[in-house]
Design a protein around this motif. Structure first.
Motif, PDB file in Angstrom:
ATOM      1  N   GLU B  22       0.826  -1.214   0.000  1.00  0.00           N
ATOM      2  CA  GLU B  22       0.000   0.000   0.000  1.00  0.00           C
ATOM      3  C   GLU B  22       0.854   1.255   0.000  1.00  0.00           C
ATOM      4  O   GLU B  22       0.472   2.285  -0.540  1.00  0.00           O
ATOM      5  CB  GLU B  22      -0.938  -0.004   1.222  1.00  0.00           C
ATOM      6  N   MET B  23       2.040   1.150   0.626  1.00  0.00           N
ATOM      7  CA  MET B  23       2.915   2.321   0.727  1.00  0.00           C
ATOM      8  C   MET B  23       3.892   2.403  -0.449  1.00  0.00           C
ATOM      9  O   MET B  23       4.764   3.274  -0.467  1.00  0.00           O
ATOM     10  CB  MET B  23       3.705   2.264   2.045  1.00  0.00           C
ATOM     11  N   GLU B 300      -6.090  -1.645  15.786  1.00  0.00           N
ATOM     12  CA  GLU B 300      -6.222  -0.974  14.488  1.00  0.00           C
ATOM     13  C   GLU B 300      -7.690  -0.689  14.174  1.00  0.00           C
ATOM     14  O   GLU B 300      -8.036   0.375  13.670  1.00  0.00           O
ATOM     15  CB  GLU B 300      -5.599  -1.831  13.384  1.00  0.00           C
ATOM     16  N   LEU B 301      -8.563  -1.655  14.492  1.00  0.00           N
ATOM     17  CA  LEU B 301      -9.971  -1.470  14.149  1.00  0.00           C
ATOM     18  C   LEU B 301     -10.633  -0.387  14.993  1.00  0.00           C
ATOM     19  O   LEU B 301     -11.464   0.364  14.492  1.00  0.00           O
ATOM     20  CB  LEU B 301     -10.743  -2.790  14.258  1.00  0.00           C
ATOM     21  N   VAL B 302     -10.293  -0.286  16.267  1.00  0.00           N
ATOM     22  CA  VAL B 302     -10.974   0.724  17.096  1.00  0.00           C
ATOM     23  C   VAL B 302     -10.334   2.105  17.012  1.00  0.00           C
ATOM     24  O   VAL B 302     -10.965   3.095  17.362  1.00  0.00           O
ATOM     25  CB  VAL B 302     -11.143   0.290  18.573  1.00  0.00           C
ATOM     26  N   THR B 303      -9.057   2.175  16.558  1.00  0.00           N
ATOM     27  CA  THR B 303      -8.436   3.499  16.402  1.00  0.00           C
ATOM     28  C   THR B 303      -8.443   3.963  14.947  1.00  0.00           C
ATOM     29  O   THR B 303      -8.212   5.141  14.670  1.00  0.00           O
ATOM     30  CB  THR B 303      -6.959   3.500  16.870  1.00  0.00           C
ATOM     31  N   GLY B 304      -8.657   3.034  14.009  1.00  0.00           N
ATOM     32  CA  GLY B 304      -8.606   3.379  12.591  1.00  0.00           C
ATOM     33  C   GLY B 304      -7.193   3.579  12.068  1.00  0.00           C
ATOM     34  O   GLY B 304      -7.002   4.089  10.964  1.00  0.00           O
ATOM     35  N   LEU B 305      -6.199   3.157  12.838  1.00  0.00           N
ATOM     36  CA  LEU B 305      -4.805   3.352  12.419  1.00  0.00           C
ATOM     37  C   LEU B 305      -4.218   2.048  11.873  1.00  0.00           C
ATOM     38  O   LEU B 305      -4.679   0.961  12.206  1.00  0.00           O
ATOM     39  CB  LEU B 305      -3.969   3.813  13.609  1.00  0.00           C
ATOM     40  N   ASP B 306      -3.188   2.175  11.040  1.00  0.00           N
ATOM     41  CA  ASP B 306      -2.434   1.024  10.543  1.00  0.00           C
ATOM     42  C   ASP B 306      -1.100   1.028  11.290  1.00  0.00           C
ATOM     43  O   ASP B 306      -0.239   1.867  11.040  1.00  0.00           O
ATOM     44  CB  ASP B 306      -2.229   1.167   9.029  1.00  0.00           C
ATOM     45  N   LEU B 307      -0.941   0.106  12.223  1.00  0.00           N
ATOM     46  CA  LEU B 307       0.241   0.140  13.089  1.00  0.00           C
ATOM     47  C   LEU B 307       1.530  -0.172  12.326  1.00  0.00           C
ATOM     48  O   LEU B 307       2.600   0.323  12.676  1.00  0.00           O
ATOM     49  CB  LEU B 307       0.082  -0.820  14.273  1.00  0.00           C
ATOM     50  N   VAL B 308       1.438  -0.987  11.293  1.00  0.00           N
ATOM     51  CA  VAL B 308       2.645  -1.296  10.512  1.00  0.00           C
ATOM     52  C   VAL B 308       3.092  -0.047   9.737  1.00  0.00           C
ATOM     53  O   VAL B 308       4.273   0.266   9.654  1.00  0.00           O
ATOM     54  CB  VAL B 308       2.412  -2.500   9.575  1.00  0.00           C
ATOM     55  N   ARG B 309       2.120   0.700   9.213  1.00  0.00           N
ATOM     56  CA  ARG B 309       2.442   1.947   8.528  1.00  0.00           C
ATOM     57  C   ARG B 309       3.132   2.920   9.502  1.00  0.00           C
ATOM     58  O   ARG B 309       4.160   3.518   9.180  1.00  0.00           O
ATOM     59  CB  ARG B 309       1.167   2.594   7.964  1.00  0.00           C
ATOM     60  N   LEU B 310       2.581   3.035  10.714  1.00  0.00           N
ATOM     61  CA  LEU B 310       3.202   3.901  11.719  1.00  0.00           C
ATOM     62  C   LEU B 310       4.618   3.427  12.039  1.00  0.00           C
ATOM     63  O   LEU B 310       5.539   4.234  12.179  1.00  0.00           O
ATOM     64  CB  LEU B 310       2.371   3.909  13.012  1.00  0.00           C
ATOM     65  N   GLN B 311       4.791   2.087  12.139  1.00  0.00           N
ATOM     66  CA  GLN B 311       6.125   1.547  12.433  1.00  0.00           C
ATOM     67  C   GLN B 311       7.131   1.971  11.363  1.00  0.00           C
ATOM     68  O   GLN B 311       8.267   2.335  11.666  1.00  0.00           O
ATOM     69  CB  GLN B 311       6.078   0.014  12.457  1.00  0.00           C
ATOM     70  N   ILE B 312       6.698   1.900  10.102  1.00  0.00           N
ATOM     71  CA  ILE B 312       7.601   2.227   8.999  1.00  0.00           C
ATOM     72  C   ILE B 312       7.917   3.725   9.003  1.00  0.00           C
ATOM     73  O   ILE B 312       9.073   4.129   8.845  1.00  0.00           O
ATOM     74  CB  ILE B 312       6.992   1.760   7.656  1.00  0.00           C
ATOM     75  N   GLU B 313       6.896   4.551   9.228  1.00  0.00           N
ATOM     76  CA  GLU B 313       7.123   5.999   9.270  1.00  0.00           C
ATOM     77  C   GLU B 313       8.100   6.371  10.389  1.00  0.00           C
ATOM     78  O   GLU B 313       9.013   7.169  10.195  1.00  0.00           O
ATOM     79  CB  GLU B 313       5.797   6.757   9.455  1.00  0.00           C
TER      80      GLU B 313
END
Lengths: 165, 503
Positions: B22-23, B300-313
């Motif tokens: 996706e990224m 991820e479902l309750v916050t709407g965030l993608d934790l792997v994306r955050l990890q990479i950033e």
């Protein structure tokens, strides 16, 4: 030709036998249901709707899985019953308890020696599977007659590891 | 960072590859011989054979993984969970090889990864901890002395551990010696470090953990808690977020404590602080997991965030795109870990071929898996088939959705815990969220056993279909492995074409 078949699902027993083009289930006539089987997934048409369930073998046992539930299943055809009878008649020897591998794994340690006396529930062997150590215990009091494995050897589910007498 | 090597297998390797894609980041899979046909190998842009069968012959060989990254031109390494994810030595090697480590710095893994050091650090920071020994045990006598002071039961734990490996509950002096050597052996086999310590074993606590995130610019936030009390063999099977028993006040307290813990050790990237919550609402720091957790999807479902994306950033050196005040929680998520295991046979792993695999679909379901129909579950790795996650606007809706999903799920070829997890979903105790870390083994498993043993039969047509199916396909006589090799469906299709309708 369908043989008379005894079926047990959960605690209920069913006697299924052919009757001309129909079936007799526990003495009641019913038309042969339409079904097909894809691997172990069975789709049957019942009263117009389609029901799906799985019949799967786990170890020596059969299970029926039907939406969100599982039931122990036994199937015994006429032929199987006769075979079993014949086996029982030729195999009259006295057997001691055996300890089988409850899962595939690696024998880490054997805690008993041949001719050693063991009590029921004594740990006899440590089996490692998925990095967890599992203690296998004696199912009954007895004397170790035979050890059919060794430390560090790989075993399959159902292998006889230790024979007690 | 345009290319990432994923030093893992199974569902987590697939899950990481998806976010990378996706990224616009290229992915490199690594695989053992056992896994040469695995889904994670198919899902990656490039793949590198490590050889070997077991983890220690493949995914745990540090130099080979770094060589794989170098040869394939990967710029970063994502370790997933398990394997090398919490190995500080490996994190350092990666950084020293001019590769980006998508995880916390080696020093933070060192500080938090060792449970004994983490405890010492938390005590210093004023965070409440469960009483235990400060360092690793030298012998059973030291454990006995601690048990005398704190009282039995006590818990032996691998200092480098996780996932229930190297862990033993001990209830008397007599059991201590054997339990300690077993824990040490397991710890050595699983983590390459046999250090074991002892702590007081709290009876009937809940296991609540807090997801935190920190960037390299000194920002740290918490993403709320996960309720992970439903475990067997010390491994979680059902997780949810939020916890039904955590109040907004306790959530904020736990979150702030977790952020404090992260700051105390210079933490960067995703981490999880595990707490035990007693029945008075008091919580104790248990340990910090310095990696992405298996159960991260519920967050991820309750916050709407993608934790792997955050990890990479964060690994790229970027600031966290959110501050604490931006984090909001919406709805409820429940995860069931679908395992190949024999629940009634004591949760023992089941191996074999996934000959039928029909996962559920439909609204607000997520399934993370590394499997496919026909895949083999080998004895070499964890027997998890998939993580099934259901989302709903509240806990009741999420439970109802999970029940529906589990009823749609068909698997054959292996024993699974699907029916058992469905049974738990239907229990009033679960609906009322009245459970603790011992409930599965103490309450739900025995109740399930009587439920199955006492099951009434099904309508007569089942018996009729089974008798006919057995006649046509020999359900009983043919071993599972042979059924899967030939498509009997095809054979019967041919027969019915020749003979008219097959009966």
């Amino acid at each position: 030709m369908l043989q008379p078949t005894d079926i047990k699902i959960g605690n209920k027993e069913y006697d299924v036998r052919p009757l001309n083009k129909d079936l007799l289930v526990n003495g009641v006539t019913m038309p042969r249901p339409d079904f097909h089987m894809e691997d172990r997934l069975i789709r049957a048409r019942v009263d117009g709707r389609i029901e799906e369930f799985v019949v799967t073998r786990i170890g020596d046992d059969l299970w029926l899985q039907y939406p969100g539930r599982e039931y122990p299943l036994k199937i015994m055809t006429e032929r199987m019953r006769l075979l079993k009878l014949a086996e029982a008649n030729t195999d009259g020897g006295q057997h001691g308890a055996v300890i089988r591998a409850a899962m595939p794994g690696l024998v880490v340690r054997i805690l008993v020696g041949v001719e050693q006396e063991v009590k029921r529930n004594d740990p006899v062997l440590i089996l490692e599977a998925m990095k967890m150590e599992n203690e296998l215990r004696a199912p009954a009091d007895g004397v170790v007659k035979e050890i059919r494995t060794s430390e560090k050897s790989s075993v399959e589910k159902g292998d006889v590891l230790i024979v007690l007498s | 960072m345009k290319s990432v090597l994923i030093a893992n297998r199974g569902e987590i390797a697939v899950r990481i590859a998806r976010t990378c894609r996706e990224m616009g980041i290229q992915t490199v899979a690594v695989y053992s011989d056992t896994d040469k046909n695995a889904l994670h190998v198919r899902e990656a842009d490039a793949a590198y054979a490590l050889g070997g069968q077991t983890a220690s012959e493949s995914y745990l060989i540090q130099d080979r993984i770094i060589a794989a990254a170098k040869e394939t031109g990967a710029e970063g390494i994502h370790p997933g969970y398990g394997f090398l994810s919490e190995n500080a030595g490996f994190a350092k090697k990666v950084a020293d090889s001019d590769l980006i480590w998508i995880g916390p710095p080696a020093a933070a893994i060192d500080a938090m990864g060792s449970k004994t050091q983490a405890r010492a650090l938390m005590i210093k920071a004023g965070v409440p901890v469960v009483p235990g020994t400060e360092g690793a045990l030298n012998n059973a006598k030291e454990a006995a002395e601690f048990a005398k002071r704190a009282g039995y039961p006590v818990l032996l734990k691998a200092a480098a551990g996780g996932g229930g490996k190297g862990m033993r509950v001990v209830r008397s002096d007599g059991e201590l010696e054997a339990a300690l050597s077993a824990a040490q052996r397991e710890a050595t086999a699983s983590f390459g470090d046999g250090a074991v310590y002892v702590e007081k074993y709290l009876e009937q606590p809940r296991h609540i953990e807090v997801q935190i995130f920190a960037d390299s610019n000194g920002n740290a936030i918490y993403l709320g808690e996960r309720e992970c009390s439903l475990q067997r063999r010390h491994q979680k099977i059902i997780e949810e977020s939020p916890s039904a028993v955590v109040t907004p006040e306790v959530r904020a307290q736990m979150g702030e404590t977790a952020v404090m813990a992260a700051k105390a050790c210079g933490y960067v990237n995703a981490g999880t602080c595990e707490f035990l919550l007693d029945n008075t609402g008091k919580f104790y720091f248990l340990e910090m997991n310095t990696r992405l957790q298996v159960e991260h999807p519920v967050t991820e479902l309750v916050t709407g965030l993608d934790l792997v994306r955050l990890q990479i950033e964060v690994a790229r050196g970027n600031r966290l795109p959110l501050e604490q005040k931006d984090i909001t929680w919406r709805g409820h998520a429940i995860e069931v870990r679908v395992y190949a295991e024999d629940v009634l046979g004591g949760f023992l792993p089941s191996t074999g071929k996934l000959s039928v695999w029909k996962p559920p679909h439909g609204p607000a379901l997520r399934e993370d898996t590394g499997m496919y129909e026909g895949a083999e579950i080998s004895r070499f790795y964890d027997p998890m088939i998939s993580k099934l996650v259901a989302y709903g606007e509240n806990r009741t809706a999420a439970i109802e959705r999970m029940r529906r999903a589990l009823r749609e799920y068909h698997i054959a070829g292996l024993a699974t815990n699907i029916a058992f997890c469905n049974f738990i979903m239907e229990q009033p105790l679960f609906e009322r969220a009245e459970f603790d870390t011992g409930s599965v083994e103490r309450v739900f498993a025995p109740a399930y056993k009587s439920f199955v043993e006492g099951a009434d039969g099904l309508p007569d047509w089942f018996a009729a279909v089974i008798a006919l199916a057995n006649h046509s396909y020999n359900v009983h006589d043919v071993p599972e492995s042979q059924i899967s090799q030939v498509s009997r469906w095809k054979a019967v299709g041919r027969a019915s074409a020749l003979n008219g309708r097959s009966r």
